[in-house]
Write an enzyme that holds these catalytic residues in place. Structure first.
Site, PDB file in Angstrom:
ATOM      1  N   GLU A   1       0.857  -1.329   0.006  1.00 51.16           N
ATOM      2  CA  GLU A   1      -0.078   0.038  -0.096  1.00 51.16           C
ATOM      3  C   GLU A   1       0.798   1.273  -0.042  1.00 51.16           C
ATOM      4  O   GLU A   1       1.778   1.244   0.851  1.00 51.16           O
ATOM      5  CB  GLU A   1      -1.109   0.081   1.312  1.00 51.16           C
ATOM      6  CG  GLU A   1      -1.849   1.116   1.173  1.00 51.16           C
ATOM      7  CD  GLU A   1      -2.222   1.796   2.443  1.00 51.16           C
ATOM      8  OE1 GLU A   1      -1.684   3.004   2.440  1.00 51.16           O
ATOM      9  OE2 GLU A   1      -2.319   1.149   3.548  1.00 51.16           O
TER      10      GLU A   1
ATOM     11  N   CYS B   1      -2.456   7.639   5.144  1.00 48.40           N
ATOM     12  CA  CYS B   1      -2.670   7.462   3.640  1.00 48.40           C
ATOM     13  C   CYS B   1      -4.043   7.934   3.158  1.00 48.40           C
ATOM     14  O   CYS B   1      -4.059   8.024   1.679  1.00 48.40           O
ATOM     15  CB  CYS B   1      -2.329   5.988   3.482  1.00 48.40           C
ATOM     16  SG  CYS B   1      -3.256   4.932   4.401  1.00 48.40           S
TER      17      CYS B   1
END
Length: 530
Positions: free
Chosen positions: A265, A302
């Protein structure tokens, strides 16, 4: 508090390396004892030797015992009490309340995966019983079940010292799948990692698990991680961090003689679309919530809303003015470490220097690791033509994109690469009028949000925290929520096996009560011989 700078190799400690480093307090700029020694090549190999030796015995323990292990890890983390909270705040600059909350999330993840393991749905069992009299060919008995993929190399994240680190979602889901793990602690919070790693080791010992089910390595350079990914016993990689770091690990995993999956990720700009009716109804309130989301955690998530897109109007002008006013009054907080601060300043300068973009608001704050908030602005044509503007600014900064009309908004949406999330600030009428936008975004992101902001993740069965590249390396999988376990499983079929040679979950008698697809029908019942 028993802190050390050694590697945790199964149930033993090791210190072969000569290079060392220290943690750094970003709030006051001081180094923190003890010294942490870089794992040697031999120590990396030993960790994976132990993990490989644990594959079969760990995979064969009952699901009940595996669930108990996960719950015991949670108990041992809680037992660290104030030692963990104090050390984590020192190494990250985060307030005690944030660390306490993150500890709770970490424990809840472990307990959730314990429930998943007990239920057994993740096994995704499918049974097609034999039909020996079928013509023109008999049908064999075939039974399929998900099985653990093998040892997993896991990289702790910098921005979540607990929930995405040593005992975070990657570790919890891999252990739940039945895979031994080798974790590389993030060098920004090595003492926190030692405490949590020791808690996992204690839990493994208490529940009688094989020694190699968990190991943890320290390292500030690249070589430790590279050796982990290249090790012949590693069967998967899990990473949360930058695009540069994730792509490097992905390429390394793919270049092996035996390529393995790398579930990375790698960040996201998480566009927020301001639709006309909703913006006209509540521009000031949306602007206030937007700035709060940008500043949350000093922007070190994020899911930070890095791009906001609206159509030129008086309502958008009001939104911009309210956002500028609130952001100008904000004071930046301490970023997690000086590397993040340096990268934030560098990327912010690169973006703000681009033609057609301007900085329209800046927050206050001073200090070597303080991240000041910034608001930038550009137009739809400029944004769509410059891919650099889509790159993540990891910190409290966001770009407002002003489009001429709805057609330019659609073109802007279509220009996006993969992201973790997209948000629609919209009324019901807005949603009806912008179905093409929703169809575009479905292909660009893993999670669509209406009338909220992307910061904040619910750890649950239906969460999708992933997205098309470059947000992640594999958009089919999530790194948050129960679906994360699927990354570390592979299906295996057993054909014409006698009952006594099958694992319990595949036998005719469903004594464990797991859900199974039996001749095309979903059932928890036992198979009746015909």
């Amino acid at each position: 508090m028993n802190l050390h700078g050694k590697q945790i190799l199964g149930y033993k400690l090791s210190k072969q390396g000569t290079s060392h480093f220290q943690a750094y307090n970003p709030a006051n700029g001081t180094s923190i004892d003890p010294l942490f020694y870089e794992a040697s090549k031999d120590e990396v190999a030993k960790a994976f030797d132990l993990a490989e030796a644990a594959v079969l015995p760990y995979g064969e323990i009952s699901r009940t015992d595996r669930a108990k292990f996960l719950e015991t890890i949670a108990d041992e983390i809680l037992a660290l009490d104030d030692d963990l909270i104090h050390r984590a705040t020192q190494e990250t600059g985060l307030p005690a309340g944030r660390i306490t909350g993150e500890r709770g999330r970490t424990m809840n993840q472990l307990k959730l995966f314990a429930d998943v393991v007990r239920k057994g749905d993740f096994l995704e069992i499918s049974i097609d019983t034999a039909k020996p009299n079928r013509t023109p060919f008999p049908k064999p008995d075939i039974r399929m079940i998900n099985m653990p993929i093998g040892p997993v190399a896991i990289f702790g994240a910098s921005n979540f010292p607990l929930a995405f680190s040593v005992a975070g979602g990657d570790t919890a889901s891999a252990l739940a799948a039945g895979c031994p793990v080798v974790v590389k602690a993030h060098p920004a919070h090595p003492s926190t990692s030692v405490l949590v790693g020791s808690a996992i080791r204690t839990a493994a010992e208490k529940t009688g698990l094989p020694e190699g089910v968990f190991s943890m390595l320290q390292g500030i350079g690249l070589h430790v991680g590279q050796e982990m990914v290249k090790n012949r016993f590693a069967k998967a990689v899990a990473f949360t961090g930058s695009l540069k770091g994730g792509k490097a690990l992905f390429d390394l995993a793919a270049a092996r003689e035996e390529p393995i999956p790398c579930f990375a990720e790698m960040g996201s700009t998480n566009p927020v679309f301001l639709l006309p009716e909703r913006l006209s109804d509540d521009a000031a309130s949306i602007a206030s919530q937007y700035v709060d989301s940008v500043n949350l955690g000093v922007g070190q998530f994020c899911t930070n809303p890095g791009i906001v897109i609206g159509i030129k109007s008086k309502a958008l002008d009001e939104f911009v003015e309210k956002a500028k006013e609130k952001l100008n009054q904000s004071t930046g907080g301490t970023m997690l470490h000086k590397g993040i601060k340096s990268n934030y300043d560098g990327k912010l300068k690169e973006i703000s220097d681009q033609k057609g973009i301007s900085v329209i608001a800046s927050g206050a704050g001073q200090g070597a690791c303080v991240g000041r908030a910034h608001l930038l602005k550009t137009d739809g044509g400029t944004f769509s033509a410059n891919e650099i503007l889509q790159e993540e600014i990891f910190g409290p900064a966001s770009i407002i994109v002003e489009c001429k009309d709805s057609a330019e908004m659609l073109r802007t949406a279509n220009s996006f690469k993969g992201n973790l999330t997209a948000t629609l600030q919209a009324t019901s009428a807005d949603l009806q009028n912008t179905k093409p936008l929703i169809r575009i975004l479905e292909r660009k992101v893993g999670r669509l949000i209406v009338n909220g902001f992307p910061t904040g993740l619910e750890v649950c069965y239906s969460m999708m925290h992933g997205g098309p590249f470059p947000a992640t390396t594999d958009s089919r999988f999530t790194s948050v929520g129960t679906g994360a376990i699927k990354r570390f499983l592979r299906p295996v079929s057993f054909q014409n096996f006698p009952q006594d040679a099958l694992v319990e979950e595949l036998k005719n008698e469903n004594n464990m009560g797991v859900w199974r697809i039996w001749d095309g029908e979903l059932s928890t019942g036992s198979i009746i011989d015909s």
